[in-house]
Write an enzyme that holds these catalytic residues in place. Structure first.
Site, PDB file in Angstrom:
ATOM      1  N   CYS A  20     -24.894 -15.011 -10.296  1.00 37.20           N
ATOM      2  CA  CYS A  20     -25.325 -14.395 -11.549  1.00 37.20           C
ATOM      3  C   CYS A  20     -26.793 -13.999 -11.355  1.00 37.20           C
ATOM      4  CB  CYS A  20     -25.147 -15.418 -12.664  1.00 37.20           C
ATOM      5  SG  CYS A  20     -25.573 -14.811 -14.291  1.00 37.20           S
ATOM      6  N   CYS A  76     -33.824  -6.960  -2.764  1.00 36.19           N
ATOM      7  CA  CYS A  76     -34.820  -7.667  -3.560  1.00 36.19           C
ATOM      8  C   CYS A  76     -35.869  -6.672  -4.038  1.00 36.19           C
ATOM      9  CB  CYS A  76     -35.469  -8.761  -2.715  1.00 36.19           C
ATOM     10  SG  CYS A  76     -36.805  -9.630  -3.555  1.00 36.19           S
ATOM     11  N   CYS A  87     -34.572 -15.173  -2.958  1.00 32.38           N
ATOM     12  CA  CYS A  87     -34.614 -14.317  -1.778  1.00 32.38           C
ATOM     13  C   CYS A  87     -35.171 -15.128  -0.611  1.00 32.38           C
ATOM     14  CB  CYS A  87     -35.497 -13.104  -2.060  1.00 32.38           C
ATOM     15  SG  CYS A  87     -35.785 -12.053  -0.613  1.00 32.38           S
TER      16      CYS A  87
END
Length: 142
Positions: A128, A54, A103
């Site tokens: 995606c 992330c 996340c």
């Protein structure tokens, strides 16, 4: 595919702190659930071995060996890392039912997951993900 119940974020920052940490484009996607334009992201066509984390908090999310070419304009993965790296939640923002991927560590928007599209992957899922939501740490995978 059923969205899971969301645990609390372990990285919590104020909106001002996120704005100071992220570029305007990163902030728009990660914190405001925006989408980068297709086929322009830095990881769309990357084949480098490593782990994708992330961009907002550094939590590890995806491995390059689960990335595949979907030709959709964004990096695609058939599974996140094991455990609870990501949270899936129902999203009706575009007038249709989709499943948003965030996340689990900081609740930043990553993209969406789709199923049943006929890709020859082990899960029949396509995560995606916006390139701008990720950071690739190059390393050999065992």
């Amino acid at each position: 595919m059923d969205p899971v119940t969301e645990p609390d974020a372990t990285v919590v920052k104020s909106d001002e702190e996120w704005r100071a940490q992220l570029t305007p484009a990163e902030y728009q996607v990660l914190r405001r659930a925006g989408t980068e334009r297709p086929f322009v992201g830095e990881y769309t066509d990357t084949k480098t071995a490593g782990v994708y984390s992330c961009r907002a908090c550094g939590a590890e999310l995806f491995r390059s060996d689960t990335k595949f070419e979907s030709h959709c304009g964004w990096p695609s993965f058939y599974t996140p890392l094991a455990g609870s790296a990501v949270i899936e939640r129902t999203d009706y923002s575009m007038g249709m039912k989709r499943v948003e991927v965030v996340c689990a560590t900081c609740k930043s928007h990553l993209g969406h997951v789709f199923e049943g599209e006929g890709y020859s992957t082990p899960t029949d899922l396509r995560y995606c993900i916006n390139s701008i939501s990720l950071r690739l740490e190059e390393k050999p995978l065992s």
